[in-house]
Design an enzyme around this catalytic site. Structure first.
Site, PDB file in Angstrom:
ATOM      1  N   HIS A   1       0.832  -1.199   0.000  1.00 36.23           N
ATOM      2  CA  HIS A   1       0.000   0.000   0.000  1.00 36.23           C
ATOM      3  C   HIS A   1       0.867   1.250   0.000  1.00 36.23           C
ATOM      4  O   HIS A   1       1.928   1.309   0.626  1.00 36.23           O
ATOM      5  CB  HIS A   1      -0.918   0.002   1.223  1.00 36.23           C
ATOM      6  CG  HIS A   1      -2.132   0.841   1.019  1.00 36.23           C
ATOM      7  ND1 HIS A   1      -2.113   2.219   1.111  1.00 36.23           N
ATOM      8  CD2 HIS A   1      -3.409   0.505   0.705  1.00 36.23           C
ATOM      9  CE1 HIS A   1      -3.325   2.689   0.872  1.00 36.23           C
ATOM     10  NE2 HIS A   1      -4.129   1.671   0.622  1.00 36.23           N
ATOM     11  N   HIS A   2       0.377   2.277  -0.706  1.00 26.62           N
ATOM     12  CA  HIS A   2       1.112   3.533  -0.807  1.00 26.62           C
ATOM     13  C   HIS A   2       1.215   4.238   0.547  1.00 26.62           C
ATOM     14  O   HIS A   2       2.091   5.096   0.740  1.00 26.62           O
ATOM     15  CB  HIS A   2       0.432   4.457  -1.817  1.00 26.62           C
ATOM     16  CG  HIS A   2       1.400   5.194  -2.685  1.00 26.62           C
ATOM     17  ND1 HIS A   2       2.560   5.769  -2.203  1.00 26.62           N
ATOM     18  CD2 HIS A   2       1.377   5.473  -4.017  1.00 26.62           C
ATOM     19  CE1 HIS A   2       3.203   6.360  -3.197  1.00 26.62           C
ATOM     20  NE2 HIS A   2       2.524   6.188  -4.297  1.00 26.62           N
ATOM     21  N   ALA A   3       0.369   3.881   1.492  1.00 24.34           N
ATOM     22  CA  ALA A   3       0.493   4.448   2.835  1.00 24.34           C
ATOM     23  C   ALA A   3       1.763   3.971   3.519  1.00 24.34           C
ATOM     24  O   ALA A   3       2.222   4.578   4.492  1.00 24.34           O
ATOM     25  CB  ALA A   3      -0.726   4.066   3.681  1.00 24.34           C
TER      26      ALA A   3
END
Length: 492
Positions: A138-140
């Site tokens: 995930h880009h988080a």
């Protein structure tokens, strides 16, 4: 426990069933270099050993009660590698077509938010003797640079060597209760208005400087100025992936001959590929396509926390210019202005303003934006995202298997259903394209134009070389004559 930065959390709030915010990678491996040979069980066990003490692989989300602040990362005390690493085999004949069909399907599946936000699919049977690892994170959790750094925990410089980076075990810390999370969140919410006041003055000054640059013609391209194409609208959750390779030596030769940069050449090649793709479909706009180009600010950032330390600039790709060399030169000049403009912007401005993204409001706004099909009503913000990620200049080994190719894939957005990411690796440049399948059903037709456009650009540079040599020679003769005349005049 670690609180997500506003920018990291924004990638969570931006996510919908159609707009998935994970980044992917297609890693093609040659298992013949593995010292003890390949077996899935040994591969999985070694992977578990290497990731167990790396927080990015073993932490999960905890929401703050009532959504009054951004979520926090906590260690997953029940971490299970089998929830993250899966085994598949390609159907016969196990070639490229079967690989991109399978990875396109996997890219459209969301990550489980109750567990650490990553997955790997070990795909056997590719081209008979190859193994492919399809990764999702995930880009988080990562941006381009931090994602590359994470690879160092899984790779080595020799087949039988340990990972290039190792992590010391960190204390897990206590598991926060609801009262503690609420208290911390409330404190953050109370101090947020004070932080907003501090950002107003610098932002106002930046706007004034941008207006000045625009009047002088030295500002970067403006958002909302992109022409509309067939891949600029509301997206679905279906994905299409295509992969290609280019020569890094060819790109460097062009860069050196034209006094440009590798990034300039990559963007010019992308512009040419998109131009021919749209032209063959009678869709070529009269004005240039506009790309968002992510820029790492990790070295300039003053903020210690957060996984994402990125900003972005907007670049016109010269799709309105037919000549590839002219496109490159124009693009290089515009990029110089864009970089100067971007350097005047605080490295932390995007991160600072992202702190004010309200979890509930932001998520509802994104869903309403897609549900009302607003991307099809307002001017196009940008046509696509293009990322250029520097990779290893030497061979790397993933769990002992030689990495033959590493294709990165970024997210696509409502309004911009196409993402192009390139990554260098041991003398090659790997091009990964991912798109909304409904917006661009024949993504393969686009990706095959990248190496063809590079060849075309190189031919144009080679053809102009004699002209450049003649010009340089004439300049030197003129300078020599002028110098000689000056000397004779002085003698008289």
């Amino acid at each position: 426990m670690e609180r997500l930065s506003g920018l990291d959390a924004s990638f969570l709030y931006l996510e919908t069933p159609a707009q998935l915010m994970h980044v992917c990678g297609v890693i093609v491996l040659d298992p013949s270099t593995m010292p003890d040979g390949y077996s899935y069980a040994a591969f999985r066990d070694e992977l578990e050993r290497r990731v167990r003490d790396v927080p990015e692989f073993t932490r999960k989300l905890r929401r703050v009660p009532m959504g009054i602040d951004h979520p926090v990362w906590v260690r997953d005390s029940h971490f299970d590698i089998d929830r993250h690493v899966h085994r598949l085999a390609l159907p016969s004949p196990g070639g490229y077509a079967e690989l991109v069909e399978l990875t396109s399907h996997l890219a459209g599946l969301p990550l489980d938010r109750s567990a650490p936000l990553w997955e790997m699919w070990v795909i056997e049977g590719y081209q008979d003797d190859k193994v492919v690892v399809f990764s999702k994170m995930h880009h988080a959790t990562v941006d381009g640079v931090s994602g590359s750094n994470l690879v160092s925990h899984l790779c080595s410089l020799e087949p039988d060597a340990g990972p290039m980076a190792s992590s010391e075990p960190r204390p897990a810390g206590h598991e926060p209760g609801r009262a503690e999370l609420f208290g911390r969140g409330l404190l953050g919410a109370m101090t947020r208005p004070l932080n907003a006041v501090k950002l107003v003055a610098p932002s106002t000054q930046l706007i004034a400087k941008t207006v000045g640059r625009a009047r002088a013609g030295t500002a970067m391209a403006a958002p909302f100025s992109a022409p509309r194409t067939s891949f600029n609208g509301t997206i679905t959750g279906h994905r299409a992936i295509a992969l290609a390779d280019m020569s890094l030596d060819d790109i460097r030769q062009i860069k050196n001959a034209t006094a440009t940069t590798v990034n300039d050449v990559v963007l010019a090649v992308a512009g040419g590929a998109l131009r021919s793709y749209l032209e063959d479909r009678d869709e070529l706009p009269s004005s240039s396509l506009l790309a968002t180009v992510p820029v790492s600010v990790r070295e300039q950032s003053q903020r210690s926390g957060g996984a994402n330390k990125v900003s972005a600039l907007f670049a016109k790709l010269g799709t309105d210019t037919e000549d590839p060399l002219e496109r490159l030169r124009d693009l290089a000049e515009r990029n110089r202005h864009a970089k100067e403009h971007h350097s005047a912007i605080s490295a932390d401005s995007l991160q600072d303003w992202a702190e004010f993204a309200a979890p509930r409001t932001f998520g509802l706004a994104v869903r309403a934006y897609a549900g009302l099909k607003l991307p099809e009503l307002h001017p196009v913000v940008h046509n696509l995202v293009i990322s250029n990620v520097p990779g290893p200049p030497v061979p790397l080994y993933f769990m002992g298997a030689l990495i033959e190719a590493l294709y990165p894939l970024g997210p696509v957005f409502h309004g911009a259903g196409l993402n192009v990411t390139v990554m260098s690796n041991n003398g090659r440049v790997h091009v990964g394209i991912i798109a909304c399948r409904e917006s661009m059903p024949d993504v393969e037709d686009l990706v095959r134009r990248f190496p063809a456009e590079l060849t075309r650009l190189k031919a144009a540079v080679v053809a102009e070389a004699p002209v450049r040599r003649t010009r340089r020679s004439a300049t030197k003769k003129t300078a020599k004559s002028a110098s000689g005349a000056g000397s004779r005049g002085a003698a008289r």
